[in-house]
Design a protein around this motif. Structure first.
Motif, PDB file in Angstrom:
ATOM      1  N   ARG A  17       0.877  -1.181   0.000  1.00 18.09           N
ATOM      2  CA  ARG A  17       0.000   0.000   0.000  1.00 18.09           C
ATOM      3  C   ARG A  17       0.908   1.222   0.000  1.00 18.09           C
ATOM      4  N   ASP A  18       0.651   2.115  -0.904  1.00 19.38           N
ATOM      5  CA  ASP A  18       1.485   3.301  -1.039  1.00 19.38           C
ATOM      6  C   ASP A  18       1.234   4.253   0.127  1.00 19.38           C
TER       7      ASP A  18
ATOM      8  N   VAL B 202       1.731   7.306   0.332  1.00 21.04           N
ATOM      9  CA  VAL B 202       1.203   8.588  -0.136  1.00 21.04           C
ATOM     10  C   VAL B 202      -0.326   8.560  -0.144  1.00 21.04           C
ATOM     11  N   GLU B 203      -0.917   7.387  -0.415  1.00 23.19           N
ATOM     12  CA  GLU B 203      -2.366   7.267  -0.430  1.00 23.19           C
ATOM     13  C   GLU B 203      -2.959   7.192   0.980  1.00 23.19           C
ATOM     14  N   TYR B 204      -2.124   6.913   1.970  1.00 22.06           N
ATOM     15  CA  TYR B 204      -2.556   6.821   3.367  1.00 22.06           C
ATOM     16  C   TYR B 204      -1.732   7.793   4.213  1.00 22.06           C
ATOM     17  N   PRO B 205      -1.920   9.094   4.030  1.00 25.49           N
ATOM     18  CA  PRO B 205      -1.100  10.066   4.754  1.00 25.49           C
ATOM     19  C   PRO B 205      -1.484  10.145   6.235  1.00 25.49           C
TER      20      PRO B 205
ATOM     21  N   ARG C 248      -5.098  11.198   8.339  1.00 30.23           N
ATOM     22  CA  ARG C 248      -6.331  10.860   7.612  1.00 30.23           C
ATOM     23  C   ARG C 248      -7.138   9.878   8.437  1.00 30.23           C
TER      24      ARG C 248
ATOM     25  N   LEU D 144     -10.902   4.494   3.640  1.00 32.38           N
ATOM     26  CA  LEU D 144     -10.250   5.778   3.876  1.00 32.38           C
ATOM     27  C   LEU D 144     -11.291   6.860   3.656  1.00 32.38           C
TER      28      LEU D 144
ATOM     29  N   GLN E 199     -11.154  13.647   2.927  1.00 30.18           N
ATOM     30  CA  GLN E 199     -10.768  14.801   3.745  1.00 30.18           C
ATOM     31  C   GLN E 199     -11.886  15.837   3.707  1.00 30.18           C
TER      32      GLN E 199
END
Length: 182
Positions: free
Chosen positions: A103-104, A106-109, A112, A145, A148
């Motif tokens: 899992r990247d 960047v996609e899970y900052p 969040r 997720l 935002q």
């Protein structure tokens, strides 16, 4: 042949059902797990709760990619009835999510909101600073997720203050569109 009001009513009902089923939240996240233990219960008695289904959520602290899995460290927060974590509520503790594959990050900052539905795999002891902490590990998870929130910018005033027609002695009613004689 049905009368026009009945067909309109049935069309409206179908539209409402279609919109209700079209939410992007997985069903495992939307529906509360029947006997989901709390984070504190799992930390105290990990053997008793191993393999139990849970639905927890919170704020992402960090994402770590290992050779075969991705590990997401979470700060647990209470969930509302739809499964969304309450960002303004206090922390309930910490837990880890273990997911197969990559899992990247960047996609899970960080910060969040994320909700997970899965099962308790084990409890690991790891330090938080110098303090030893017991992390429940959730495996085989369904993740959601949350988007935002949109930050609203204040609308600028149409004229800079003080307005050219403002008179501190007569009050703010002295503008070009206000005439006390009417």
């Amino acid at each position: 042949m049905p009368s026009p009001p009945l067909s309109l009513l049935s069309l409206t009902a179908m539209l409402v059902l279609l919109v209700g089923c079209a939410s992007g939240v997985p069903q495992a996240i939307r529906e509360e797990t029947v006997a989901s233990p709390s984070l504190a219960e799992v930390q105290e008695q990990p053997e008793r709760h191993r393999g139990r289904r849970i639905r927890w959520g919170g704020s992402i602290l960090k994402v770590r990619n290992l050779a075969q899995t991705t590990e997401i460290e979470m700060l647990a927060r209470p969930l509302n009835r739809f499964g969304e974590p309450d960002a303004s509520a206090g922390s309930l503790g910490r837990f880890l999510i273990e997911i197969a594959g990559f899992r990247d990050p960047v996609e899970y900052p960080a910060e969040r909101l994320l909700t997970v539905a899965g099962s308790v795999a084990r409890v690991e002891n790891r330090p938080v600073g110098d303090f030893p902490y017991r992390y429940p590990v959730v495996a085989g998870a369904t993740l959601h997720l949350w988007p935002q929130p949109i930050a609203l910018t204040p609308y600028p005033a149409p004229y800079p203050y003080p307005y050219p027609w403002y008179d501190p002695w007569l009050g703010s009613h002295r503008d070009p569109w206000f005439d006390p004689r009417y």
